[in-house]
Write an enzyme that holds these catalytic residues in place. Sequence first.
Site, PDB file in Angstrom:
ATOM      1  N   ASP A  28       0.817  -1.217   0.000  1.00  0.00           N
ATOM      2  CA  ASP A  28       0.000   0.000   0.000  1.00  0.00           C
ATOM      3  C   ASP A  28       0.848   1.262   0.000  1.00  0.00           C
ATOM      4  O   ASP A  28       0.350   2.335   0.318  1.00  0.00           O
ATOM      5  CB  ASP A  28      -0.929   0.005   1.217  1.00  0.00           C
ATOM      6  CG  ASP A  28      -0.174  -0.083   2.533  1.00  0.00           C
ATOM      7  OD1 ASP A  28       1.049  -0.329   2.495  1.00  0.00           O
ATOM      8  OD2 ASP A  28      -0.803   0.089   3.593  1.00  0.00           O
ATOM      9  N   CYS A  46       5.145  -0.115   2.585  1.00  0.00           N
ATOM     10  CA  CYS A  46       5.722  -1.439   2.808  1.00  0.00           C
ATOM     11  C   CYS A  46       7.034  -1.366   3.584  1.00  0.00           C
ATOM     12  O   CYS A  46       7.311  -2.226   4.428  1.00  0.00           O
ATOM     13  CB  CYS A  46       5.914  -2.150   1.472  1.00  0.00           C
ATOM     14  SG  CYS A  46       6.850  -1.197   0.262  1.00  0.00           S
ATOM     15  N   HIS A 101       8.892  -3.108  -3.957  1.00  0.00           N
ATOM     16  CA  HIS A 101       8.186  -3.560  -2.754  1.00  0.00           C
ATOM     17  C   HIS A 101       9.181  -4.113  -1.736  1.00  0.00           C
ATOM     18  O   HIS A 101      10.163  -4.766  -2.102  1.00  0.00           O
ATOM     19  CB  HIS A 101       7.154  -4.630  -3.113  1.00  0.00           C
ATOM     20  CG  HIS A 101       6.385  -5.135  -1.932  1.00  0.00           C
ATOM     21  ND1 HIS A 101       5.541  -4.329  -1.192  1.00  0.00           N
ATOM     22  CD2 HIS A 101       6.329  -6.372  -1.356  1.00  0.00           C
ATOM     23  CE1 HIS A 101       5.001  -5.040  -0.223  1.00  0.00           C
ATOM     24  NE2 HIS A 101       5.474  -6.276  -0.293  1.00  0.00           N
TER      25      HIS A 101
END
EC number: 3.4.19.12
Length: 566
Positions: A221, A224, A329
């Site tokens: 979101d 991370c 990520h």
Amino acid sequence: MTILPKKKPPPPDADPANEPPPPGPLPPAPRRGGGVGVGGGGTGVGGGERDRDSGVVGARPRASPPPQGPLPGPPGALHRWALAVPPGAVAGPRPQQASPPPCGGPGGPGGGPGDALGATTAGVGAAGVVVGVGGPVGVGGCCSGPGHSKRRRQAPGVGAVGGASPEREEVGAGYNSEDEYEAAAARIEAMDPATVEQQEHWFEKALRDKKGFIIKQMKEDGACLFRAVADQVYGDQDMHEVVRKHCMDYLMKNADYFSNYVTEDFTTYINRKRKNNCHGNHIEMQAMAEMYNRPVEVYQYSTEPINTFHGIHQNEDEPIRVSYHRNIHYNSVVNPNKATIGVGLGLPSFKPGFAEQSLMKNAIKTSEESWIEQQMLEDKKRATDWEATNEAIEEQVARESYLQWLRDQEKQARQVRGPSQPRKASATCSSATAAASSGLEEWTSRSPRQRSSASSPEHPELHAELGIKPPSPGTVLALAKPPSPCAPGTSSQFSAGADRATSPLVSLYPALECRALIQQMSPSAFGLNDWDDDEILASVLAVSQQEYLDSMKKNKVHRDPPPDKS
């Protein structure tokens, strides 16, 4: 003397403010925040020929990935942590951040052999673009990777050496690493999903098999990185807002240091990074490493960290481990064999995992105590059964021994008495045996002789006629107790009449201790609980009285001579 090429005529729609300066000596670059101006260098940065006239290297003032102090090497040489500076440019205190290569290749997409600073210089060197115009070189950004440094984006073929216009600088600044995020998104879209999944599976398996680490998935979101750090520090990724707030506050308190690594306005940068959906980068990693005083290790498709951010003070605490996936990520890398939650929060005398160990010790101690108590109870049960068994065996042995003794006494009495009075001896012994086996609890208070004399005196006139005194209560009491009256003795003792009633019968029984044992035994030891004591005693009393009367009649007949008929 350097010969510069002739100035090309500008296009009709060109902006005069963006034209390069005329040939001649380069003016000194303005000291705008201590930035590093980078000219069209060699293959490591710009793609053209390097300027070998001069070079100045900046240094990291405190613990950080860049090395301490100036780097060795000839003037103008390009290093991993430094950039060559053209003549006339001013080198400020803002060094370039380290940049490990992305997963696409050793030097990044489009990177040449000397491109050790990132993956965004593809095509820039070939066009001869001047990078970093009179301002600081940006490091990191909203969605940057672990340690990737950035350059400003400018139109191809346009650049300035020292004094570019402020308007153009603001247009070219943008976010601190927005170009890398766009490039990473484009690379992700171009990659095969099956290949990405296979690479992720290999990465997780390699970390688990070689290091014993487990990759814990974080929510994608935009927060991370802060989620991964919150999972490492607090054990809960939902604490990412607290981690982000503390990190931004730490950056603001140390703005004089961290602002050197941000291309845009530092306050604007901090305000944007306070949003929960804004990505973090290596500037925030360095801040959190110093804030929690724990190293931050970044793993990217390798079992060894590609970058490590150190705190100000060295210690033996476990590092904060995060994994970097697809250049976009972060996940948390957890060591299941060593607790790290709570380390770095400034708790006094805090020992990671001590609470779990204490709870485990208490649980083991409680379990052991419960087990010991259970075993003690089982031992008591077994001991009770053993004692009851021994008591039953002793009672059985005593009963068998007493009955055997009675039989032996009866045999001895028959042998001593002879065939003169077999019926009387057998009757007396049988009555004594029956009385002994009746299981009386109180031998002294319940004598069959006493009960017979008190309740049912039969034939009192016969006793008066014969002139024989009935047995005294004391004598009957002695006969009623075990040992049996069938003890061995002379025949005169049985025919003496009154002398027999007063003679001490205790001397006839050598085993007096057996009587005390039998008196303490309950009727259940003989198995006579189901019999009625009154019936047994009545039958024994009747037989004994009948035998006694018969013996008296025979004795009277033998003593009195028959009357003379003449």
